[in-house]
Design an enzyme around this catalytic site. Structure first.
Site, PDB file in Angstrom:
ATOM      1  N   SER A  49       0.537  -1.150   0.102  1.00 25.54           N
ATOM      2  CA  SER A  49       0.183  -0.199   0.232  1.00 25.54           C
ATOM      3  C   SER A  49       1.348   0.997   0.145  1.00 25.54           C
ATOM      4  O   SER A  49       0.540   2.520  -0.388  1.00 25.54           O
ATOM      5  CB  SER A  49      -1.279  -0.183   0.920  1.00 25.54           C
ATOM      6  OG  SER A  49      -0.300  -0.170   2.320  1.00 25.54           O
ATOM      7  N   HIS A  74       1.402   4.850   4.289  1.00 23.08           N
ATOM      8  CA  HIS A  74       0.486   5.132   3.565  1.00 23.08           C
ATOM      9  C   HIS A  74       1.698   6.033   3.244  1.00 23.08           C
ATOM     10  O   HIS A  74       2.056   7.101   1.642  1.00 23.08           O
ATOM     11  CB  HIS A  74      -0.665   5.504   3.650  1.00 23.08           C
ATOM     12  CG  HIS A  74      -1.361   4.008   3.043  1.00 23.08           C
ATOM     13  ND1 HIS A  74      -2.479   3.941   4.370  1.00 23.08           N
ATOM     14  CD2 HIS A  74      -0.959   2.934   3.669  1.00 23.08           C
ATOM     15  CE1 HIS A  74      -2.938   2.178   3.863  1.00 23.08           C
ATOM     16  NE2 HIS A  74      -1.681   1.888   3.992  1.00 23.08           N
TER      17      HIS A  74
END
Length: 135
Positions: A36, A109
């Protein structure tokens, strides 16, 4: 626009950066994995690439995508800061009444998104040096 090699290098560098930052900031007993952070990096790369186009449609695409990406990164940063360096929050899926064991690594992230802003110029300089040496 830059080619497949650029995209692969960007994906790898954003993923590595996100995981290194997670390793350094998360508690030692935390196990973090996933791509991610690399995906967030590619999102920021796509926004900056769309703003560089001379066409009005590229600029508008950059504004629309940019608004989405900036909002997502701000939310991830808020979540990471809210967990006071814990960096992971429990995820509750809509059909579940309780929290699952699934964790979201917000630090990865944010780190991937930052890497997506920083690394394109580094990759371009490395690739251009390689092209000059071949000539």
């Amino acid at each position: 626009e830059e080619g497949a090699l650029f995209l692969w290098l960007e994906y790898l560098l954003c993923g590595v950066a996100a995981n290194v930052v997670s390793f350094l900031l998360l508690p030692s007993q935390t196990v973090a994995m996933g791509a991610s952070g690399a995906v967030f990096g590619l999102l920021t790369v796509s926004v900056s690439a769309s703003w560089q186009g001379p066409r009005l449609s590229s600029f508008i695409e950059g504004l629309v995508l940019g608004q989405f990406v900036v909002e997502r990164v701000r939310e991830e940063a808020r979540m990471a800061a809210g967990k006071a360096m814990g960096g992971a929050t429990k995820l509750r899926l809509p059909w579940q009444k309780s929290l699952t064991g699934i964790q979201v690594n917000h630090i990865a992230h944010v780190a991937g998104a930052i890497a997506g802003v920083v690394t394109p110029s580094l990759i371009r300089s490395i690739l251009s040096r390689g092209n000059r040496r071949r000539k």
